[in-house]
Scaffold this motif. Structure first.
Motif, PDB file in Angstrom:
ATOM      1  N   SER A 280       0.853  -1.187   0.000  1.00  0.00           N
ATOM      2  CA  SER A 280       0.000   0.000   0.000  1.00  0.00           C
ATOM      3  C   SER A 280       0.889   1.237   0.000  1.00  0.00           C
ATOM      4  O   SER A 280       2.105   1.133   0.191  1.00  0.00           O
ATOM      5  CB  SER A 280      -0.896  -0.001   1.238  1.00  0.00           C
ATOM      6  OG  SER A 280      -0.117   0.170   2.411  1.00  0.00           O
ATOM      7  N   SER A 281       0.306   2.404  -0.175  1.00  0.00           N
ATOM      8  CA  SER A 281       1.121   3.627  -0.196  1.00  0.00           C
ATOM      9  C   SER A 281       1.868   3.806   1.127  1.00  0.00           C
ATOM     10  O   SER A 281       3.059   4.157   1.137  1.00  0.00           O
ATOM     11  CB  SER A 281       0.246   4.846  -0.488  1.00  0.00           C
ATOM     12  OG  SER A 281      -0.799   4.957   0.460  1.00  0.00           O
ATOM     13  N   LYS A 282       1.186   3.542   2.248  1.00  0.00           N
ATOM     14  CA  LYS A 282       1.850   3.647   3.548  1.00  0.00           C
ATOM     15  C   LYS A 282       2.912   2.563   3.689  1.00  0.00           C
ATOM     16  O   LYS A 282       4.015   2.802   4.189  1.00  0.00           O
ATOM     17  CB  LYS A 282       0.833   3.513   4.688  1.00  0.00           C
ATOM     18  CG  LYS A 282       0.095   4.789   5.023  1.00  0.00           C
ATOM     19  CD  LYS A 282      -0.730   4.600   6.298  1.00  0.00           C
ATOM     20  CE  LYS A 282      -1.414   5.896   6.691  1.00  0.00           C
ATOM     21  NZ  LYS A 282      -2.200   5.731   7.950  1.00  0.00           N
ATOM     22  N   GLY A 283       2.540   1.346   3.254  1.00  0.00           N
ATOM     23  CA  GLY A 283       3.467   0.228   3.369  1.00  0.00           C
ATOM     24  C   GLY A 283       4.742   0.450   2.574  1.00  0.00           C
ATOM     25  O   GLY A 283       5.844   0.112   3.030  1.00  0.00           O
ATOM     26  N   LYS A 284       4.602   1.007   1.386  1.00  0.00           N
ATOM     27  CA  LYS A 284       5.772   1.286   0.556  1.00  0.00           C
ATOM     28  C   LYS A 284       6.716   2.252   1.268  1.00  0.00           C
ATOM     29  O   LYS A 284       7.936   2.064   1.270  1.00  0.00           O
ATOM     30  CB  LYS A 284       5.339   1.892  -0.785  1.00  0.00           C
ATOM     31  CG  LYS A 284       4.681   0.892  -1.729  1.00  0.00           C
ATOM     32  CD  LYS A 284       4.230   1.588  -3.010  1.00  0.00           C
ATOM     33  CE  LYS A 284       3.558   0.608  -3.970  1.00  0.00           C
ATOM     34  NZ  LYS A 284       3.056   1.283  -5.182  1.00  0.00           N
ATOM     35  N   GLY A 285       6.137   3.299   1.868  1.00  0.00           N
ATOM     36  CA  GLY A 285       6.963   4.279   2.566  1.00  0.00           C
ATOM     37  C   GLY A 285       7.714   3.665   3.736  1.00  0.00           C
ATOM     38  O   GLY A 285       8.902   3.952   3.956  1.00  0.00           O
ATOM     39  N   LYS A 286       7.036   2.785   4.487  1.00  0.00           N
ATOM     40  CA  LYS A 286       7.688   2.118   5.619  1.00  0.00           C
ATOM     41  C   LYS A 286       8.807   1.212   5.131  1.00  0.00           C
ATOM     42  O   LYS A 286       9.898   1.168   5.719  1.00  0.00           O
ATOM     43  CB  LYS A 286       6.659   1.290   6.401  1.00  0.00           C
ATOM     44  CG  LYS A 286       5.573   2.098   7.090  1.00  0.00           C
ATOM     45  CD  LYS A 286       4.539   1.162   7.697  1.00  0.00           C
ATOM     46  CE  LYS A 286       3.308   1.914   8.181  1.00  0.00           C
ATOM     47  NZ  LYS A 286       2.255   0.997   8.696  1.00  0.00           N
ATOM     48  N   ALA A 287       8.539   0.467   4.058  1.00  0.00           N
ATOM     49  CA  ALA A 287       9.542  -0.458   3.534  1.00  0.00           C
ATOM     50  C   ALA A 287      10.782   0.280   3.043  1.00  0.00           C
ATOM     51  O   ALA A 287      11.912  -0.155   3.281  1.00  0.00           O
ATOM     52  CB  ALA A 287       8.937  -1.299   2.413  1.00  0.00           C
ATOM     53  N   VAL A 288      10.578   1.390   2.365  1.00  0.00           N
ATOM     54  CA  VAL A 288      11.710   2.195   1.890  1.00  0.00           C
ATOM     55  C   VAL A 288      12.529   2.688   3.078  1.00  0.00           C
ATOM     56  O   VAL A 288      13.767   2.660   3.070  1.00  0.00           O
ATOM     57  CB  VAL A 288      11.220   3.387   1.039  1.00  0.00           C
ATOM     58  CG1 VAL A 288      12.357   4.378   0.786  1.00  0.00           C
ATOM     59  CG2 VAL A 288      10.645   2.889  -0.282  1.00  0.00           C
ATOM     60  N   GLY A 289      11.847   3.111   4.140  1.00  0.00           N
ATOM     61  CA  GLY A 289      12.536   3.573   5.339  1.00  0.00           C
ATOM     62  C   GLY A 289      13.358   2.471   5.988  1.00  0.00           C
ATOM     63  O   GLY A 289      14.486   2.699   6.435  1.00  0.00           O
ATOM     64  N   LEU A 290      12.804   1.250   6.022  1.00  0.00           N
ATOM     65  CA  LEU A 290      13.524   0.131   6.627  1.00  0.00           C
ATOM     66  C   LEU A 290      14.722  -0.281   5.767  1.00  0.00           C
ATOM     67  O   LEU A 290      15.794  -0.606   6.290  1.00  0.00           O
ATOM     68  CB  LEU A 290      12.578  -1.060   6.829  1.00  0.00           C
ATOM     69  CG  LEU A 290      13.142  -2.240   7.629  1.00  0.00           C
ATOM     70  CD1 LEU A 290      13.614  -1.790   9.006  1.00  0.00           C
ATOM     71  CD2 LEU A 290      12.095  -3.348   7.765  1.00  0.00           C
ATOM     72  N   LEU A 291      14.544  -0.256   4.457  1.00  0.00           N
ATOM     73  CA  LEU A 291      15.667  -0.578   3.565  1.00  0.00           C
ATOM     74  C   LEU A 291      16.818   0.421   3.765  1.00  0.00           C
ATOM     75  O   LEU A 291      17.991   0.030   3.811  1.00  0.00           O
ATOM     76  CB  LEU A 291      15.205  -0.552   2.100  1.00  0.00           C
ATOM     77  CG  LEU A 291      14.380  -1.750   1.620  1.00  0.00           C
ATOM     78  CD1 LEU A 291      13.800  -1.477   0.239  1.00  0.00           C
ATOM     79  CD2 LEU A 291      15.231  -3.017   1.599  1.00  0.00           C
ATOM     80  N   LYS A 292      16.490   1.681   3.889  1.00  0.00           N
ATOM     81  CA  LYS A 292      17.525   2.702   4.116  1.00  0.00           C
ATOM     82  C   LYS A 292      18.263   2.439   5.426  1.00  0.00           C
ATOM     83  O   LYS A 292      19.482   2.576   5.514  1.00  0.00           O
ATOM     84  CB  LYS A 292      16.891   4.100   4.150  1.00  0.00           C
ATOM     85  CG  LYS A 292      16.471   4.616   2.777  1.00  0.00           C
ATOM     86  CD  LYS A 292      15.860   6.009   2.894  1.00  0.00           C
ATOM     87  CE  LYS A 292      15.441   6.547   1.528  1.00  0.00           C
ATOM     88  NZ  LYS A 292      14.756   7.868   1.650  1.00  0.00           N
ATOM     89  N   LEU A 293      17.480   2.044   6.448  1.00  0.00           N
ATOM     90  CA  LEU A 293      18.070   1.771   7.755  1.00  0.00           C
ATOM     91  C   LEU A 293      19.041   0.585   7.668  1.00  0.00           C
ATOM     92  O   LEU A 293      20.157   0.634   8.193  1.00  0.00           O
ATOM     93  CB  LEU A 293      16.959   1.466   8.768  1.00  0.00           C
ATOM     94  CG  LEU A 293      17.422   1.131  10.197  1.00  0.00           C
ATOM     95  CD1 LEU A 293      18.066   2.352  10.829  1.00  0.00           C
ATOM     96  CD2 LEU A 293      16.253   0.667  11.037  1.00  0.00           C
ATOM     97  N   ILE A 294      18.610  -0.481   6.992  1.00  0.00           N
ATOM     98  CA  ILE A 294      19.446  -1.681   6.855  1.00  0.00           C
ATOM     99  C   ILE A 294      20.714  -1.380   6.066  1.00  0.00           C
ATOM    100  O   ILE A 294      21.784  -1.930   6.339  1.00  0.00           O
ATOM    101  CB  ILE A 294      18.631  -2.816   6.184  1.00  0.00           C
ATOM    102  CG1 ILE A 294      17.528  -3.297   7.133  1.00  0.00           C
ATOM    103  CG2 ILE A 294      19.531  -3.987   5.785  1.00  0.00           C
ATOM    104  CD1 ILE A 294      16.499  -4.199   6.491  1.00  0.00           C
ATOM    105  N   GLU A 295      20.597  -0.490   5.109  1.00  0.00           N
ATOM    106  CA  GLU A 295      21.745  -0.147   4.271  1.00  0.00           C
ATOM    107  C   GLU A 295      22.691   0.849   4.948  1.00  0.00           C
ATOM    108  O   GLU A 295      23.659   1.308   4.353  1.00  0.00           O
ATOM    109  CB  GLU A 295      21.245   0.417   2.943  1.00  0.00           C
ATOM    110  CG  GLU A 295      20.573  -0.638   2.060  1.00  0.00           C
ATOM    111  CD  GLU A 295      19.756  -0.035   0.936  1.00  0.00           C
ATOM    112  OE1 GLU A 295      19.711   1.216   0.841  1.00  0.00           O
ATOM    113  OE2 GLU A 295      19.141  -0.798   0.169  1.00  0.00           O
ATOM    114  N   GLY A 296      22.382   1.195   6.192  1.00  0.00           N
ATOM    115  CA  GLY A 296      23.303   2.032   6.951  1.00  0.00           C
ATOM    116  C   GLY A 296      22.850   3.442   7.177  1.00  0.00           C
ATOM    117  O   GLY A 296      23.572   4.245   7.787  1.00  0.00           O
ATOM    118  N   GLY A 297      21.636   3.772   6.745  1.00  0.00           N
ATOM    119  CA  GLY A 297      21.119   5.119   6.953  1.00  0.00           C
ATOM    120  C   GLY A 297      20.608   5.300   8.370  1.00  0.00           C
ATOM    121  O   GLY A 297      20.541   4.368   9.161  1.00  0.00           O
TER     122      GLY A 297
END
Length: 305
Positions: A280-297
């Motif tokens: 979903s639109s909210k889900g996509k935003g959360k997933a992008v945030g988690l990916l950034k976190l995992i990648e070191g952001g």
């Protein structure tokens, strides 16, 4: 409207009758009227029905409990202020929920929990209801008991979710054992709708300082990451809730939490990326945030809902 006002006054008068049959008839009619006629709900509330309905939740008669609780639920749709301003209303709901395994009928338990969920739509009511520890305790007890009816569990989870929307209520839920009960559902309950509701609550409860230590007791980060893993076959909503919980944990926890999320998250990157593309639109935003976190952001922004 005048006819409806006369009807409402007549039924409320019957609620105060010494005749049990008159009271029972009035309760049954009020339930039907408030279900099918939205216009009469505020009229019945203004006529003084709510104190009688609340008192009836203490009755041992299941039919009376059922009709009173269902009528309160119907009234809560359009007369929330009237319910919340009625002295003893929350205590009566608490009584009904607290006796879910003994004297209260399953239907009355479900309507009482659903009434709370309806009231919790109003932001200003969340701290008031959340301060009633006996209500939170009873709701948690319902989801803990393996013999609770599925509908009771779902209604209780929705009410707990409403309580958890107020940040200061989250530590209370943790103190009362909510996290253990919620993760037990995730690990042992195979009913998708119930697990979806449980993970929605987990995501909210994750957004407080106390969540870090409490989630660690149940390998919370690992469990949530497993839900995101494509191989587990979790529903889209469960995955999005799990991702939201992990983000909230990172925001409210320390560096150790962020480090663990990065370490475990590398194993399920494909599942997170799948949500970032198909969620979903909210889900996509959360997933992008988690990916950034995992990648070191760094993790930033407000808590996920």
């Amino acid at each position: 409207m005048e006819v409806k006002r006369r009807t409402a006054r007549s039924l409320v008068t019957k609620l105060g009758s010494v005749s049990e049959q008159s009271r029972a008839e009035a309760l049954a009619e009020l339930r039907l009227l408030t279900k099918h006629d939205p216009d009469i709900r505020p009229i019945i509330a203004d006529a003084g029905a709510i104190p009688y309905l609340a008192e009836t939740l203490y009755s041992d008669a299941h039919d009376a409990q059922d009709n009173a609780a269902a009528t309160l639920l119907n009234l809560s749709i359009s007369s929330r202020d009237s319910l919340m301003s009625t002295r003893g209303l929350l205590d009566a709901l608490s009584h009904a929920l607290g006796h879910h395994a003994t004297s209260t009928s399953p239907s009355a338990v479900q309507s009482s929990a659903a009434t709370l969920h309806s009231l919790l739509v109003v932001d200003s009511y969340r701290p008031i209801i959340g301060s009633k520890r006996d209500i939170a305790y009873s709701l948690i007890d319902i989801i803990k008991k393996p013999n609770s009816p599925p509908r009771s569990i779902k209604d209780a989870l929705k009410a707990i979710f409403g309580i958890a929307l107020y940040p200061l209520n989250r530590s209370t839920l943790i103190d009362l054992g909510a996290v253990a009960a919620l993760f037990s559902i995730v690990l042992k309950d195979g009913r998708v709708g119930i697990v979806e509701d449980a993970t929605a609550v987990i995501a909210q409860v994750a957004g407080c300082e106390e969540s870090e230590a409490e989630f660690a007791k149940f390998s919370g980060i690992r469990v949530l990451m497993d839900l995101v893993d494509l191989s587990t076959g979790s529903s889209g909503r469960i995955k999005e809730n799990a991702i939201g919980a992990l983000l909230n944990l990172a925001r409210s926890g320390g560096e150790r939490v962020t480090r663990e999320i990065r370490e475990v998250g590398v194993e399920v990157v494909e599942g997170i990326r799948d949500v970032s593309e198909k969620g979903s639109s909210k889900g996509k935003g959360k997933a992008v945030g988690l990916l950034k976190l995992i990648e070191g952001g760094s993790v930033s922004g407000e808590f996920s809902i």
